[in-house]
Motif scaffolding. Sequence first.
Motif, PDB file in Angstrom:
ATOM      1  N   GLU A 284       0.836  -1.194   0.000  1.00  0.00           N
ATOM      2  CA  GLU A 284       0.000   0.000   0.000  1.00  0.00           C
ATOM      3  C   GLU A 284       0.876   1.253   0.000  1.00  0.00           C
ATOM      4  O   GLU A 284       1.954   1.257   0.616  1.00  0.00           O
ATOM      5  CB  GLU A 284      -0.891   0.006   1.244  1.00  0.00           C
ATOM      6  CG  GLU A 284      -2.051  -0.967   1.183  1.00  0.00           C
ATOM      7  CD  GLU A 284      -3.102  -0.507   0.177  1.00  0.00           C
ATOM      8  OE1 GLU A 284      -3.791   0.490   0.444  1.00  0.00           O
ATOM      9  OE2 GLU A 284      -3.229  -1.156  -0.878  1.00  0.00           O
ATOM     10  N   PRO A 285       0.453   2.333  -0.671  1.00  0.00           N
ATOM     11  CA  PRO A 285       1.277   3.541  -0.712  1.00  0.00           C
ATOM     12  C   PRO A 285       1.709   4.049   0.663  1.00  0.00           C
ATOM     13  O   PRO A 285       2.855   4.458   0.837  1.00  0.00           O
ATOM     14  CB  PRO A 285       0.363   4.555  -1.425  1.00  0.00           C
ATOM     15  CG  PRO A 285      -0.500   3.711  -2.308  1.00  0.00           C
ATOM     16  CD  PRO A 285      -0.754   2.453  -1.523  1.00  0.00           C
ATOM     17  N   CYS A 286       0.798   4.002   1.646  1.00  0.00           N
ATOM     18  CA  CYS A 286       1.171   4.498   2.972  1.00  0.00           C
ATOM     19  C   CYS A 286       2.247   3.622   3.607  1.00  0.00           C
ATOM     20  O   CYS A 286       3.149   4.125   4.306  1.00  0.00           O
ATOM     21  CB  CYS A 286      -0.061   4.582   3.880  1.00  0.00           C
ATOM     22  SG  CYS A 286      -0.924   3.014   4.127  1.00  0.00           S
ATOM     23  N   THR A 287       2.190   2.318   3.348  1.00  0.00           N
ATOM     24  CA  THR A 287       3.215   1.412   3.875  1.00  0.00           C
ATOM     25  C   THR A 287       4.553   1.671   3.207  1.00  0.00           C
ATOM     26  O   THR A 287       5.605   1.697   3.872  1.00  0.00           O
ATOM     27  CB  THR A 287       2.800  -0.054   3.642  1.00  0.00           C
ATOM     28  OG1 THR A 287       1.536  -0.295   4.263  1.00  0.00           O
ATOM     29  CG2 THR A 287       3.829  -1.015   4.218  1.00  0.00           C
ATOM     30  N   ILE A 288       4.523   1.873   1.893  1.00  0.00           N
ATOM     31  CA  ILE A 288       5.755   2.172   1.155  1.00  0.00           C
ATOM     32  C   ILE A 288       6.385   3.453   1.684  1.00  0.00           C
ATOM     33  O   ILE A 288       7.606   3.530   1.888  1.00  0.00           O
ATOM     34  CB  ILE A 288       5.463   2.302  -0.361  1.00  0.00           C
ATOM     35  CG1 ILE A 288       5.110   0.935  -0.949  1.00  0.00           C
ATOM     36  CG2 ILE A 288       6.644   2.929  -1.092  1.00  0.00           C
ATOM     37  CD1 ILE A 288       6.226  -0.096  -0.883  1.00  0.00           C
ATOM     38  N   GLN A 289       5.579   4.467   1.933  1.00  0.00           N
ATOM     39  CA  GLN A 289       6.095   5.727   2.454  1.00  0.00           C
ATOM     40  C   GLN A 289       6.755   5.532   3.814  1.00  0.00           C
ATOM     41  O   GLN A 289       7.842   6.049   4.094  1.00  0.00           O
ATOM     42  CB  GLN A 289       4.966   6.766   2.567  1.00  0.00           C
ATOM     43  CG  GLN A 289       5.429   8.145   3.021  1.00  0.00           C
ATOM     44  CD  GLN A 289       6.444   8.756   2.081  1.00  0.00           C
ATOM     45  OE1 GLN A 289       6.199   8.882   0.883  1.00  0.00           O
ATOM     46  NE2 GLN A 289       7.608   9.131   2.600  1.00  0.00           N
ATOM     47  N   GLU A 290       6.114   4.752   4.665  1.00  0.00           N
ATOM     48  CA  GLU A 290       6.673   4.481   6.001  1.00  0.00           C
ATOM     49  C   GLU A 290       7.978   3.697   5.908  1.00  0.00           C
ATOM     50  O   GLU A 290       8.926   3.968   6.648  1.00  0.00           O
ATOM     51  CB  GLU A 290       5.646   3.725   6.842  1.00  0.00           C
ATOM     52  CG  GLU A 290       4.439   4.560   7.236  1.00  0.00           C
ATOM     53  CD  GLU A 290       3.249   3.721   7.697  1.00  0.00           C
ATOM     54  OE1 GLU A 290       2.190   4.317   7.975  1.00  0.00           O
ATOM     55  OE2 GLU A 290       3.385   2.485   7.765  1.00  0.00           O
ATOM     56  N   LEU A 291       8.029   2.723   5.011  1.00  0.00           N
ATOM     57  CA  LEU A 291       9.256   1.933   4.859  1.00  0.00           C
ATOM     58  C   LEU A 291      10.417   2.782   4.370  1.00  0.00           C
ATOM     59  O   LEU A 291      11.538   2.676   4.883  1.00  0.00           O
ATOM     60  CB  LEU A 291       9.022   0.781   3.878  1.00  0.00           C
ATOM     61  CG  LEU A 291       8.194  -0.399   4.356  1.00  0.00           C
ATOM     62  CD1 LEU A 291       7.963  -1.381   3.209  1.00  0.00           C
ATOM     63  CD2 LEU A 291       8.870  -1.115   5.517  1.00  0.00           C
ATOM     64  N   THR A 292      10.170   3.622   3.389  1.00  0.00           N
ATOM     65  CA  THR A 292      11.259   4.386   2.788  1.00  0.00           C
ATOM     66  C   THR A 292      11.711   5.557   3.648  1.00  0.00           C
ATOM     67  O   THR A 292      12.735   6.176   3.357  1.00  0.00           O
ATOM     68  CB  THR A 292      10.871   4.889   1.388  1.00  0.00           C
ATOM     69  OG1 THR A 292       9.615   5.586   1.457  1.00  0.00           O
ATOM     70  CG2 THR A 292      10.732   3.731   0.419  1.00  0.00           C
ATOM     71  N   ASP A 293      10.986   5.847   4.710  1.00  0.00           N
ATOM     72  CA  ASP A 293      11.474   6.844   5.662  1.00  0.00           C
ATOM     73  C   ASP A 293      12.819   6.418   6.246  1.00  0.00           C
ATOM     74  O   ASP A 293      13.591   7.254   6.702  1.00  0.00           O
ATOM     75  CB  ASP A 293      10.460   7.041   6.809  1.00  0.00           C
ATOM     76  CG  ASP A 293       9.262   7.874   6.382  1.00  0.00           C
ATOM     77  OD1 ASP A 293       9.354   8.537   5.316  1.00  0.00           O
ATOM     78  OD2 ASP A 293       8.235   7.849   7.087  1.00  0.00           O
ATOM     79  N   ALA A 294      13.090   5.094   6.221  1.00  0.00           N
ATOM     80  CA  ALA A 294      14.341   4.565   6.772  1.00  0.00           C
ATOM     81  C   ALA A 294      15.440   4.443   5.718  1.00  0.00           C
ATOM     82  O   ALA A 294      16.554   4.031   6.032  1.00  0.00           O
ATOM     83  CB  ALA A 294      14.094   3.192   7.398  1.00  0.00           C
ATOM     84  N   ALA A 295      15.137   4.808   4.475  1.00  0.00           N
ATOM     85  CA  ALA A 295      16.115   4.618   3.392  1.00  0.00           C
ATOM     86  C   ALA A 295      17.099   5.774   3.314  1.00  0.00           C
ATOM     87  O   ALA A 295      16.759   6.935   3.573  1.00  0.00           O
ATOM     88  CB  ALA A 295      15.386   4.476   2.063  1.00  0.00           C
ATOM     89  N   ALA A 296      18.325   5.457   2.935  1.00  0.00           N
ATOM     90  CA  ALA A 296      19.311   6.496   2.676  1.00  0.00           C
ATOM     91  C   ALA A 296      18.974   7.208   1.372  1.00  0.00           C
ATOM     92  O   ALA A 296      18.368   6.619   0.471  1.00  0.00           O
ATOM     93  CB  ALA A 296      20.708   5.874   2.584  1.00  0.00           C
ATOM     94  N   HIS A 297      19.357   8.473   1.261  1.00  0.00           N
ATOM     95  CA  HIS A 297      19.155   9.197   0.014  1.00  0.00           C
ATOM     96  C   HIS A 297      20.032   8.551  -1.065  1.00  0.00           C
ATOM     97  O   HIS A 297      21.140   8.110  -0.793  1.00  0.00           O
ATOM     98  CB  HIS A 297      19.544  10.662   0.206  1.00  0.00           C
ATOM     99  CG  HIS A 297      18.873  11.583  -0.761  1.00  0.00           C
ATOM    100  ND1 HIS A 297      17.502  11.726  -0.843  1.00  0.00           N
ATOM    101  CD2 HIS A 297      19.385  12.418  -1.705  1.00  0.00           C
ATOM    102  CE1 HIS A 297      17.200  12.611  -1.788  1.00  0.00           C
ATOM    103  NE2 HIS A 297      18.321  13.039  -2.316  1.00  0.00           N
ATOM    104  N   TRP A 298      19.513   8.451  -2.307  1.00  0.00           N
ATOM    105  CA  TRP A 298      20.231   7.820  -3.413  1.00  0.00           C
ATOM    106  C   TRP A 298      20.639   6.379  -3.053  1.00  0.00           C
ATOM    107  O   TRP A 298      21.757   5.939  -3.321  1.00  0.00           O
ATOM    108  CB  TRP A 298      21.475   8.617  -3.810  1.00  0.00           C
ATOM    109  CG  TRP A 298      21.192  10.012  -4.266  1.00  0.00           C
ATOM    110  CD1 TRP A 298      20.286  10.417  -5.194  1.00  0.00           C
ATOM    111  CD2 TRP A 298      21.846  11.211  -3.811  1.00  0.00           C
ATOM    112  NE1 TRP A 298      20.333  11.781  -5.358  1.00  0.00           N
ATOM    113  CE2 TRP A 298      21.282  12.298  -4.513  1.00  0.00           C
ATOM    114  CE3 TRP A 298      22.861  11.472  -2.887  1.00  0.00           C
ATOM    115  CZ2 TRP A 298      21.692  13.602  -4.313  1.00  0.00           C
ATOM    116  CZ3 TRP A 298      23.264  12.765  -2.689  1.00  0.00           C
ATOM    117  CH2 TRP A 298      22.677  13.821  -3.392  1.00  0.00           C
TER     118      TRP A 298
END
Length: 358
Positions: A229-243
Amino acid sequence: MKLPEHGANPHRLYEQAGHKQPSEVIDFSENVHPFGPPAFFKEQWTDFYDLLSSYPDPQAEPFRSAAAEYHGVAKQQVAAGNGAAEIFTWLAKRYRGKRVTLVEPAFSEYRSTLESEDVHILEIILTPENDWQLQLEDVKEQAAKCDALYVCNPHNPTGRVLDLPQLEEIAALCTGKCELVIDEAFIDFIGEHASFIPLLKHYPHVIIVRSMTKMYALAGLRLGYAIAEPCTIQELTDAAAHWNVNGLAAAAGARCFSEEPYRERVIAAAASERAKMEAFLNSMGCKFVPSAANFLCFQLPDAERSEPFFHAMLEAGIVLRHSYSFKGMSGKWFRIGMKSASAMERLRKEMHQWLQDN
């Protein structure tokens, strides 16, 4: 003796096992097929070369859009990672301090990432007595008391596959606060008809993890993705490094989705070599698990001879995936990736000789 918990990097295995590495080694411990990446990598290399001096797109375009189009989902439902392994670090942060059930034996990265975030790990243990098949009653019991359940389909290391009706039953049991994470790293070797992705619209609590490594032989490039789900994807990628995904991976990965003849060739070759290997194992009295992936899990007629067999194969330049790090297998099973016809024949020759002599 502590051996590496992953396949691949055979020099590390030889070092830790105390053997001198032969000049020629065939590595069956990793599951990348023998055909190499799609031909366009070489044919269009100059196009990729020009990407090296530019910063990549922060959301891994054009790969993200290509993956969304290929699977028929919205772009906002896709997140790309530096291999599927990075996505499991995001998931571990999501479940920090919570309870997650693993279906063991399992890919070691699940446990290591979860433990690093102080996740309380519960287990469902598969057994040879049940043919390494997941039982719904075990899922029902665990889903009621955890925040997430990880399922690998096809299962690594056995290659067992859950069909879509079975997965829907599992998804239905994981209601309320329990999310279902389905690792589809090897689903390409069956085909998209076996993927749960088209059913996501009915199960918003399901997260799919995919890898580009296995089907497209891109182990060195590092590229994976999650669909949810888009909201789940957004929450997951909050932990991702830029690039977090480099420009070469994003551009090349996007082109891979159009490689249908390539996929058909790889699937056919893996199935052919798997069938020949199953017939050989059967003729030698070895147990094996019927696999839907590009690897096989087997056991010797006398499982107590597993350790000397493993070391004898190393001395012969044959690297098998040991199972000391797979819960419930205790080093008495081996996993082999399907390689070229000549490599598979070499494996059968070495195994036949050892089994005759021992």
